[in-house]
Design a protein around this motif. Structure first.
Motif, PDB file in Angstrom:
ATOM      1  N   THR A 277       0.834  -1.202   0.000  1.00 56.81           N
ATOM      2  CA  THR A 277       0.000   0.000   0.000  1.00 56.81           C
ATOM      3  C   THR A 277       0.870   1.254   0.000  1.00 56.81           C
ATOM      4  O   THR A 277       0.599   2.219  -0.747  1.00 56.81           O
ATOM      5  CB  THR A 277      -0.920   0.007   1.234  1.00 56.81           C
ATOM      6  OG1 THR A 277      -1.715  -1.172   1.245  1.00 56.81           O
ATOM      7  CG2 THR A 277      -1.819   1.232   1.226  1.00 56.81           C
ATOM      8  N   LEU A 278       1.906   1.266   0.805  1.00 57.12           N
ATOM      9  CA  LEU A 278       2.782   2.442   0.871  1.00 57.12           C
ATOM     10  C   LEU A 278       3.499   2.671  -0.461  1.00 57.12           C
ATOM     11  O   LEU A 278       3.680   3.820  -0.887  1.00 57.12           O
ATOM     12  CB  LEU A 278       3.791   2.279   2.004  1.00 57.12           C
ATOM     13  CG  LEU A 278       3.193   2.196   3.415  1.00 57.12           C
ATOM     14  CD1 LEU A 278       4.277   1.848   4.427  1.00 57.12           C
ATOM     15  CD2 LEU A 278       2.510   3.510   3.790  1.00 57.12           C
ATOM     16  N   ASN A 279       3.893   1.589  -1.124  1.00 56.45           N
ATOM     17  CA  ASN A 279       4.553   1.734  -2.428  1.00 56.45           C
ATOM     18  C   ASN A 279       3.603   2.312  -3.467  1.00 56.45           C
ATOM     19  O   ASN A 279       3.996   3.151  -4.288  1.00 56.45           O
ATOM     20  CB  ASN A 279       5.073   0.375  -2.905  1.00 56.45           C
ATOM     21  CG  ASN A 279       6.288  -0.083  -2.128  1.00 56.45           C
ATOM     22  OD1 ASN A 279       7.028   0.729  -1.595  1.00 56.45           O
ATOM     23  ND2 ASN A 279       6.486  -1.393  -2.061  1.00 56.45           N
ATOM     24  N   ILE A 280       2.362   1.861  -3.445  1.00 53.66           N
ATOM     25  CA  ILE A 280       1.373   2.401  -4.383  1.00 53.66           C
ATOM     26  C   ILE A 280       1.186   3.896  -4.133  1.00 53.66           C
ATOM     27  O   ILE A 280       1.169   4.707  -5.076  1.00 53.66           O
ATOM     28  CB  ILE A 280       0.033   1.656  -4.235  1.00 53.66           C
ATOM     29  CG1 ILE A 280       0.161   0.225  -4.769  1.00 53.66           C
ATOM     30  CG2 ILE A 280      -1.096   2.398  -4.943  1.00 53.66           C
ATOM     31  CD1 ILE A 280      -1.012  -0.678  -4.432  1.00 53.66           C
ATOM     32  N   ARG A 281       1.074   4.274  -2.867  1.00 54.64           N
ATOM     33  CA  ARG A 281       0.857   5.679  -2.551  1.00 54.64           C
ATOM     34  C   ARG A 281       2.095   6.530  -2.887  1.00 54.64           C
ATOM     35  O   ARG A 281       1.967   7.685  -3.309  1.00 54.64           O
ATOM     36  CB  ARG A 281       0.468   5.834  -1.079  1.00 54.64           C
ATOM     37  CG  ARG A 281      -0.842   5.133  -0.725  1.00 54.64           C
ATOM     38  CD  ARG A 281      -1.341   5.545   0.645  1.00 54.64           C
ATOM     39  NE  ARG A 281      -1.701   6.954   0.679  1.00 54.64           N
ATOM     40  CZ  ARG A 281      -2.118   7.603   1.775  1.00 54.64           C
ATOM     41  NH1 ARG A 281      -2.211   6.939   2.928  1.00 54.64           N
ATOM     42  NH2 ARG A 281      -2.431   8.864   1.730  1.00 54.64           N
ATOM     43  N   ALA A 282       3.284   5.954  -2.692  1.00 53.04           N
ATOM     44  CA  ALA A 282       4.506   6.678  -3.075  1.00 53.04           C
ATOM     45  C   ALA A 282       4.533   6.919  -4.577  1.00 53.04           C
ATOM     46  O   ALA A 282       4.897   8.014  -5.039  1.00 53.04           O
ATOM     47  CB  ALA A 282       5.739   5.896  -2.638  1.00 53.04           C
ATOM     48  N   ASN A 283       4.139   5.914  -5.368  1.00 54.97           N
ATOM     49  CA  ASN A 283       4.099   6.082  -6.820  1.00 54.97           C
ATOM     50  C   ASN A 283       3.042   7.092  -7.232  1.00 54.97           C
ATOM     51  O   ASN A 283       3.235   7.855  -8.191  1.00 54.97           O
ATOM     52  CB  ASN A 283       3.828   4.741  -7.501  1.00 54.97           C
ATOM     53  CG  ASN A 283       5.029   3.819  -7.474  1.00 54.97           C
ATOM     54  OD1 ASN A 283       6.161   4.271  -7.380  1.00 54.97           O
ATOM     55  ND2 ASN A 283       4.785   2.518  -7.538  1.00 54.97           N
ATOM     56  N   LEU A 284       1.908   7.113  -6.529  1.00 53.26           N
ATOM     57  CA  LEU A 284       0.865   8.086  -6.824  1.00 53.26           C
ATOM     58  C   LEU A 284       1.370   9.502  -6.550  1.00 53.26           C
ATOM     59  O   LEU A 284       1.187  10.415  -7.375  1.00 53.26           O
ATOM     60  CB  LEU A 284      -0.381   7.793  -5.986  1.00 53.26           C
ATOM     61  CG  LEU A 284      -1.523   8.809  -6.094  1.00 53.26           C
ATOM     62  CD1 LEU A 284      -2.004   8.941  -7.528  1.00 53.26           C
ATOM     63  CD2 LEU A 284      -2.674   8.418  -5.162  1.00 53.26           C
ATOM     64  N   ALA A 285       2.016   9.693  -5.402  1.00 57.35           N
ATOM     65  CA  ALA A 285       2.555  11.012  -5.089  1.00 57.35           C
ATOM     66  C   ALA A 285       3.591  11.437  -6.122  1.00 57.35           C
ATOM     67  O   ALA A 285       3.625  12.602  -6.555  1.00 57.35           O
ATOM     68  CB  ALA A 285       3.178  11.002  -3.689  1.00 57.35           C
ATOM     69  N   SER A 286       4.433  10.498  -6.536  1.00 58.99           N
ATOM     70  CA  SER A 286       5.446  10.805  -7.553  1.00 58.99           C
ATOM     71  C   SER A 286       4.803  11.179  -8.886  1.00 58.99           C
ATOM     72  O   SER A 286       5.267  12.088  -9.576  1.00 58.99           O
ATOM     73  CB  SER A 286       6.370   9.596  -7.732  1.00 58.99           C
ATOM     74  OG  SER A 286       7.322   9.827  -8.738  1.00 58.99           O
TER      75      SER A 286
END
Length: 890
Positions: free
Chosen positions: A493-502
């Protein structure tokens, strides 16, 4: 001036100049049945002979019209005119560089007993081709004209013969065109007669009717003739059988596909009766890439390699495939017709209560690839040599993925995608990642961790390929699914959100990026701890978002706080703390923040320290270390230390070519940096050519609308502007502006910079009235994003002042220059070269207003500061010196 990125030793260059070729030919065998095309062959010869500079002819026409055979016929007919002839299957990724490397190995003993890089051998071949003129390169099946532009420009002394379906998109001015249509009727009849000689006028009449029914399409005529020859069928009998088949084919196909489908039905029926294995091989090949499949792998479909060889020989006899000693090639049109038919037949067999059956040949294609790539089974590590060799075929297979889960193909798609992304082939990896994500969703369900991770990989690749809108929507949906299924604090989940923010960040939606980073960082700190690697990485991403949105001081606070965090340190063997790579990465970003504020000496010092840390921890050649060195060069360039920057740029470029290859995105970034330095340093012709080369390569690797490709197109426009071709520059700026507005939005900083570039170009063309509102729009947009003190906003403010001056609005220009000078002095310092440039602009305003007594002292102060900051020979210093000389002239 030819720009090459691989530096050869002097001995190799001399070797290329001194090496002679005599009768070196690498060609497919031509067909003995080739008929007609006399006028086209004469035209090709004439066009190649009369060209000055680059001699290139494009043979263009529809699929199946005989472009490849005409090129082969030309090469064989005129072989005495050339010392070297080389065939290149241009549709195969990397085929051109591989062919050049093979030329080097063929011509020179210089490479014997060594293991030089592919790029080094290719560079030698380019050097040889540049220094000799009796050669012919045949580029078969060129799908993207832009991909050949750089090669045509850099190899002007010999001949290029190109086959392509595209008659448009060719930018090189020396390219000439020869169009191929279907055969004239007399030639069609003669082609049939070369397979089945006519015993009577009646048979010749039937041949004419058959030619009409097949639309005089050479591919269909060849395959019909081969069928009649093999089966001893008369033309009249063949026509009688074909009529019914063509009527059926018309229900499912149109145009050339209908003709090919009808001819093939008869051929496949005959093959099935005489050698069923040949039909299975053909159906298998339909799902793979059309060119370059290793024929030895087909033996895996039978218990005897001899049987596979016999079946391939029969397919060749029926004109269904082209064979070399190592590879087999199938015509693209043939593949498409077979796939379409197999897919329809599979759909017709589907039942409501079970999965759809696989189309004929597709599972066999999967088995062949899996056996080659995973000799010990898909659960073991792949054979990396075979993985690379068969990547194009795995990619072709992935584009027709049926969506049903099978572990073997899913693993193949995953490994192929990772291989392509390691090579920087993001665009080519997209269909493979799409197929992988569909596989794991079908196999595990949409909320399973494996499926979420696979879909995240595809979405992040979309973002990397520049498809930011689609990536953001996909990542938003994945975020909700992952939070619901797995929880908010787990790594997927954190990786998905990091990619979304990027992705928000890259699309210029800085507020959304910052909001996402703040929230997900808090979640990571709560669930993983404040010093966990993921938490620290998210804080670093937040700082970058602040930095690029113009809130640089907030970014610096985060970077400095991170550098004080023990979570970035690791323990050495002697229990002492050592700087981990993350420390250097944060320090690298801190240096970039200082650089954006114009604090170049602090920036350079931090870059040097970060580079030393990375060298100690990762090694001098590690990509992260080289990235930092490249950033150091950019800061040196910004500080006016051009010689130091140039030396590093060349060193970095050479390292990246050696380790990553010429087409890797990081290599292209280095080329882009070097091209920009050439332009800054007044080396306009070199910069122009390198900008053009980089744009072509980025279009190939990343796509026409990737953010890096758009950057290259913008740079090429600037290069044309520097060369004085303002009209061409304006055209390119307008094209880039439209694409950036579509991809990034009208308010993105990059879009606003292109708008300002276009405005400045219009200003130089004398249209100040058009430039002023463009600069106003750019300034308003940048202020809305980041405030007036952002460097881009100050640039737009300075340029708006200059445009008002040229438009005759001197009072407004004076106010704007004064504001820009005050803000730049406060933000950048009075000795910064951009502050001094604004001082010079104010001096020019006084000069235009007739107040030379005010202008001359300002010019003198600006020149003194620029000389100290950039040196007396810097283009900016020289330009201001010219203004001063003009002001002093009575």
């Amino acid at each position: 001036m030819t720009i090459r990125t691989t530096v050869l030793p002097a001995s190799a260059v001399r070797d290329a100049a001194d090496t002679e070729a005599r009768g070196v030919v690498s060609l497919r065998a031509r067909k003995h049945t080739f008929t007609g095309r006399t006028a086209e062959l004469t035209e090709v010869r004439a066009e190649l002979a009369r060209s000055t500079g680059t001699s290139a002819v494009v043979l263009h026409g529809l699929g199946g019209v005989g472009k490849t055979e005409l090129a082969l016929q030309y090469a064989h007919l005129h072989s005495e005119s050339y010392d070297l002839i080389w065939w290149i299957e241009s549709a195969v990724p990397g085929a051109t560089e591989a062919a050049l490397a093979a030329i080097a190995e063929q011509l020179s003993p210089h490479w014997t007993g060594t293991e030089p890089s592919l790029s080094a051998r290719a560079a030698w071949a380019r050097t040889w081709l540049q220094q000799h003129d009796r050669w012919l390169l045949i580029h078969n099946n060129v799908e993207e004209p832009a991909l050949l532009e750089e090669l045509l420009g850099s190899l002007p002394r010999g001949h290029h013969l190109i086959t392509s379906r595209n008659a448009t998109g060719w930018q090189h001015r020396q390219v000439r065109f020869v169009g191929l249509n279907v055969l004239p009727r007399n030639d069609s009849v003669a082609l049939i007669g070369s397979w089945v000689p006519f015993a009577s006028p009646q048979e010749e009449w039937h041949a004419g009717q058959l030619a009409r029914e097949l639309g005089d399409l050479p591919l269909a005529l060849e395959q019909a003739g081969a069928y009649m020859n093999q089966t001893m069928t008369s033309i009249e009998e063949y026509r009688s059988s074909l009529h019914e088949i063509l009527d059926e084919a018309a229900l499912d196909h149109a145009g050339d596909e209908q003709t090919i489908a009808g001819v093939w039905t008869l051929t496949l029926t005959a093959l099935a009766e005489s050698n069923p294995l040949s039909v299975e091989l053909l159906h298998t090949l339909a799902w793979l890439a059309p060119d370059g499949f290793p024929r030895g792998l087909l033996a895996g479909l039978t218990t005897s390699p001899v049987r596979a060889t016999t079946a391939l020989g029969l397919l060749r006899a029926y004109n269904m495939v082209t064979l070399s000693l190592e590879e087999v090639t199938v015509h693209r049109l043939v593949q498409k017709v077979l796939r379409d038919r197999a897919t329809r037949e599979a759909a017709a067999r589907a039942t409501a209560d079970g999965p759809p059956p696989a189309p004929r040949g597709r599972e066999a294609a999967e088995r062949i690839l899996l056996a080659a790539v995973y000799p010990n089974g898909p659960e073991e590590n792949p054979d990396t040599v075979q993985l690379a060799r068969l990547a194009a075929h795995a990619t072709a297979l992935s584009t027709t993925d049926p969506g049903t889960y099978r572990p073997g193909p899913a693993q193949l798609f995953d490994d192929t995608a990772q291989h392509l992304r390691r090579q920087g082939q993001t665009i080519r990896a997209l269909p493979v990642l799409r197929a992988y994500s569909r596989q794991v969703v079908a196999g595990f369900g949409p909320d399973h961790p494996t499926a979420l991770i696979g879909c995240n990989a595809f979405a992040s690749a979309l973002a990397a390929a520049g498809e930011l809108g689609g990536a953001i929507e996909a990542l938003k949906e994945l975020r909700e699914r992952s939070i619901r299924a797995l929880g908010p604090g787990v790594l997927p989940t954190l990786n998905i959100r990091a990619n979304l923010a990027s992705a928000y960040h890259d699309s210029g939606r800085f507020d959304s990026a910052i909001e996402e980073y703040i929230d997900v960082t808090a979640v990571a700190a709560e669930h993983l701890g404040p010093t966990h690697t993921q938490t620290l990485a998210l804080r670093n991403g937040l700082a970058l978002a602040y930095q690029d949105s113009g809130r640089v001081k907030q970014a610096i606070d985060i970077y400095e706080d991170l550098l004080r965090d023990d979570g970035l340190l690791v323990r050495g063997d002697d229990d002492a703390t050592l700087p981990a790579p993350n420390v250097a990465r944060v320090r690298n970003n801190l240096a970039g923040a200082y650089e954006s504020l114009g604090r170049y000496e602090e920036s350079i010092a931090h870059y040097r320290k970060a580079h030393n840390e990375l060298t100690a921890f990762l090694g001098a050649g590690h990509p992260t270390t080289v990235d930092c060195l490249c950033n150091l060069a950019y800061a040196l360039e910004s500080a006016g230390r051009l010689d130091e920057a140039s030396a590093i740029y060349h060193d970095v470029l050479e390292q990246r070519v050696a380790t990553l290859g010429e087409d890797h995105p990081d290599t292209l970034l280095s080329q882009s940096n070097l091209a920009n330095l050439y332009l800054t340093n007044g080396q306009v012709e070199a910069g122009l050519q390198l900008c053009h080369r980089t744009l072509v390569q980025r279009e190939q690797i990343l796509g026409r609308t990737h953010v890096d490709t758009l950057l290259s197109r913008n740079m090429l426009a600037s290069a044309h502007e520097s060369a004085g071709d303002l009209e061409r520059a304006a055209e390119l700026f307008e094209e880039t502006l439209g694409q950036r507005e579509k991809v990034l939005g009208s308010g993105h900083p990059a879009t606003l910079r292109t708008l300002a570039n276009l405005a400045f170009c219009r200003l130089r063309l004398g249209d100040a009235a058009a430039a002023v509102p463009m600069f106003e729009k750019a300034l308003i947009g940048q202020q809305r994003l980041s405030g007036l003190d952002h460097p881009d906003a100050l640039n737009h403010l300075h340029n708006l002042a200059a445009a008002c001056r040229e438009a005759g609005d001197l009072d407004r220009a004076r106010d704007l220059f004064t504001t820009a000078l005050d803000r730049r002095t406060q933000v950048l310092g009075e000795h910064h070269f951009e502050t001094l440039t604004t001082l010079s602009g104010l001096a020019r305003l006084h000069q235009a207003d007739g107040h030379l007594d005010r202008a001359i002292p300002l010019y003198e102060a600006a020149i003194a500061g620029l000389t100290k900051a950039l040196g007396p020979d810097h283009p900016t210093t020289r330009a201001v010196s010219g203004y001063l000389a003009e002001a002093r002239t009575p």
